[in-house]
Design a protein around this motif. Structure first.
Motif, PDB file in Angstrom:
ATOM      1  N   MET A 290     -25.481  15.834  13.413  1.00  0.00           N
ATOM      2  CA  MET A 290     -24.590  14.712  13.244  1.00  0.00           C
ATOM      3  C   MET A 290     -25.003  13.967  11.968  1.00  0.00           C
ATOM      4  N   PRO A 291     -24.120  13.156  11.384  1.00  0.00           N
ATOM      5  CA  PRO A 291     -24.450  12.540  10.096  1.00  0.00           C
ATOM      6  C   PRO A 291     -25.711  11.698  10.126  1.00  0.00           C
ATOM      7  N   THR A 307     -23.459  19.229   8.143  1.00  0.00           N
ATOM      8  CA  THR A 307     -23.220  18.036   8.946  1.00  0.00           C
ATOM      9  C   THR A 307     -21.913  18.169   9.711  1.00  0.00           C
ATOM     10  N   TRP A 309     -19.224  16.071  11.265  1.00  0.00           N
ATOM     11  CA  TRP A 309     -18.734  14.699  11.191  1.00  0.00           C
ATOM     12  C   TRP A 309     -17.206  14.729  11.257  1.00  0.00           C
ATOM     13  N   SER A 313     -16.659  16.624   7.833  1.00  0.00           N
ATOM     14  CA  SER A 313     -17.848  17.464   7.977  1.00  0.00           C
ATOM     15  C   SER A 313     -18.129  18.258   6.711  1.00  0.00           C
ATOM     16  N   THR A 338     -19.193   7.887  13.995  1.00  0.00           N
ATOM     17  CA  THR A 338     -19.590   9.300  14.029  1.00  0.00           C
ATOM     18  C   THR A 338     -18.445  10.212  14.441  1.00  0.00           C
ATOM     19  N   GLN A 443     -24.546  12.829   2.204  1.00  0.00           N
ATOM     20  CA  GLN A 443     -24.331  13.975   3.081  1.00  0.00           C
ATOM     21  C   GLN A 443     -24.109  15.259   2.284  1.00  0.00           C
ATOM     22  N   TRP A 594     -12.211   9.224   5.958  1.00  0.00           N
ATOM     23  CA  TRP A 594     -12.915   8.492   7.013  1.00  0.00           C
ATOM     24  C   TRP A 594     -12.383   7.069   7.124  1.00  0.00           C
TER      25      TRP A 594
END
Length: 613
Positions: A290-291, A307, A309, A313, A338, A443, A594
């Protein structure tokens, strides 16, 4: 007395973790002293002629691995600080304000496994409480100590300074009860030892902050010498429950065609990072994190997919995880951040969750009294290798395109900045990444083995990273060099702690991404409130330094300027601050995606029933 072997062991975070609980017999202090090597070593270095409430606390701090502690003085804690300073094996770090001191303790705990911060009554404590809440959200052991009012004033109607002027003077204590695992007032010498030891016990067991409020007239009062410190470990796994959980896990695993494993942020605090890798080695499936667990699983592992996400992701990772018929999440935190505004396509009926103290199966059955690391280690011994998800990932994975070399005189862009940072990262570095677009840029980095990576996602307090970088830099001094990645909006909230980074010669590299605003909030919901006043950051650092050290600050407007500055920074023996000027709209595509989904989650209409993970 029982067996005292292994009373203290050194954890992966380089802090001392008590293991077995025994009762101390004061009639035989020398016997106890010889039975605990760690205790003997600690108190052979620090054994004052007269023990006091303050020196007792200092001894316990040193015993559990604290070597630096963070302080903002005030009249209610000055005598206490005098007593703590008598342990010259620890260093007092004076911070500019209590909020930053709390952030520094947060960062120190991430690297060391335990930390301490000292504040004064109410005006100090209420300033620090935001940072303590963040540490609570990330399961970080932190000792918070406030000087308290004179014990004679407790219960009186006297109006005291640093209060709201009411007869009730418990507001700070009551607030800290909400963001700590344990809170205690020390208003009498009787019971002081028990309450101090109880605070350490709960802090280390629960992996949470604890709070002590010590009346200002008691800090130098005599107290009996400490016994070896240990606590009764109540988190030993039930053998029967563990065996049943592993059998159930084997069943669901054997039924799955394409299982995956995803690591979460609680793996670190509950000491399961090594066991997670053991399971990954044995299962041979696709593995993601997970992040907020980035850096907890080595990224050169053959099964690593990146990752997970949701829709932001790592390339190829989301499709493999969400199309799996079994996903094992280890120590996850599912929140709106998340899950990208609750937009992930995960289903509980396909999910096995390994919590710190229990395991939940896809059919909803739960097995309790099971430590996370015990379950992972036991399951790793019996799991049948299944590489189907990893093979599927390798088929769909497309290597991210490397940005082409820009014109050296062209305006600096964040993609080129991050590409150059990627090129210099090594195991000798520890990244501290601030809330904002730095999350998404970070990330994308491929971490070399051993390179640390920290950011605060659950609480997401903008401004956290400057103080956290101070704590991590001190905890890792001589081991790894901190690289702070932050934005101008976040930096302006806690910038004064740069002077403390300079004062204690911590020598980090600071990369300030200056796009003149709160970019992460721009992408969630824009408005004039997201604009910042630009500062002359180079002059600011020079003012903080005041020619006392060789700290250096530069501004970079072009790619070639940044390339030269970063090269110099890596070799530079001192704090090196780089202001990277960027276009206001220069952000990652992941932040755009996001931000839109989080905005949609924030604005969704009320529903009486809404399923969440």
């Amino acid at each position: 007395m029982g067996d005292s072997k292994g009373i203290l062991k050194r954890s992966a975070e380089d802090a001392l973790e008590p293991e077995v609980g025994l009762e101390c017999k004061m009639s035989k202090p020398m016997i106890e002293l010889t039975r605990s090597t760690s205790f003997h070593q600690s108190f052979s270095k620090f054994a004052p002629d007269k023990w006091t409430v303050g020196t007792y606390l200092a001894g316990r701090m040193f015993e559990v691995g604290i070597r630096e502690y963070f302080v903002v003085p005030g009249d209610y804690n000055l005598t206490l600080l005098d007593e703590i300073l008598k342990n010259e094996e620890m260093q007092m770090i004076s911070c500019c304000n209590e909020l930053n001191a709390g952030y520094a303790a947060d960062g120190y705990s991430r690297a060391k496994g335990v930390s301490a911060v000292f504040v004064t009554f109410t005006v100090g404590g209420l300033s620090a409480i935001n940072a303590v809440a963040g540490a609570y959200s990330d399961d970080l052991p932190m000792l918070v100590v406030s000087g308290g009012i004179n014990s004679n004033d407790i219960g009186s109607n006297r109006v005291l300074h640093h209060t709201t002027g009411l007869a009730n003077k418990n507001q700070q204590f009551e607030m800290f009860q909400r963001v700590t695992a344990y809170a205690a007032n020390i208003t009498h010498v009787n019971g002081a030892k028990h309450r101090i030891d109880r605070a350490f016990q709960i802090m280390l067991r629960e992996k949470k902050p604890v709070y002590l409020e010590i009346s200002c007239n008691l800090s130098a009062e005599p107290l009996a010498a400490p016994c070896p410190f240990y606590y009764r470990n109540v988190t030993i796994s039930s053998e029967e429950a563990l065996e049943l959980a592993v059998r159930a896990a084997q069943h669901f695993w054997s039924e799955a065609v394409k299982p995956v494993i995803v690591g979460g942020p609680k793996m670190r605090s509950f000491h399961a990072i090594n066991e997670f890798e053991m399971l990954a080695d044995a299962a041979q499936c696709g593995v993601a994190v997970m992040p907020n667990a980035k850096g907890m699983f080595r990224e050169d592992h053959e099964g690593f997919m990146g990752t997970y996400w949701g829709s932001v992701s790592s390339p190829g990772c989301c499709n493999i995880v969400e199309s799996a018929d079994l996903y094992i999440f280890v120590g996850p935190v599912f929140n709106d951040y998340t899950t990208v505004g609750y937009s992930t396509l995960l289903k509980k009926s396909k999910m096995m969750v390994v919590h710190p103290d229990r395991v939940t199966m896809p059919d909803g059955s739960q097995f309790g009294i099971i430590k996370m690391n015990d379950f992972l280690a036991r399951f790793a011994k019996v799991v049948t290798p299944n590489s189907m998800s990893l093979e599927a990932y390798r088929r769909v994975y497309e290597k991210p395109q490397v940005p082409s070399n820009p014109d050296p005189s062209s305006p600096l862009q964040v993609k080129h900045l991050m590409a150059r940072l990627q090129g210099v990262l090594g195991p000798e570095h520890a990244l501290v990444v601030e809330t904002g677009d730095a999350w998404f840029n970070g990330q994308r980095l491929k971490l070399p083995r051993g390179c640390r990576y920290e950011f605060q996602m659950q609480y997401g307090s903008i401004g956290w990273a400057v103080g956290a970088a101070l704590g991590m830099s001190l905890a890792l001094k001589g081991k790894q060099r901190t690289i702070l990645l932050t934005g101008d909006g976040s930096f302006q909230m806690t910038a004064q702690e740069m002077s403390t980074l300079i004062r204690y010669d911590t020598k980090p590299i600071v990369l300030l991404l200056n796009n003149r605003g709160y970019t992460i909030e721009v992408e969630i919901h824009d408005g004039p409130y997201n604009n910042t006043k630009n500062w002359n950051y180079v002059k600011l650092i020079e003012a903080f330094n005041d020619n006392e050290t060789n700290a250096k600050a530069v501004r970079c407007d072009t790619d070639s300027q940044f390339a030269d500055a970063l090269k110099e920074a890596i070799a530079y023996d001192g704090l090196y601050f780089i202001e990277a000027t960027l276009d206001r709209d220069d952000c990652t595509g992941e932040l755009l995606e996001w931000g839109a989904r989080v905005a949609a989650a924030n604005s969704r209409k009320h529903k009486d029933n809404e399923e969440v993970l």
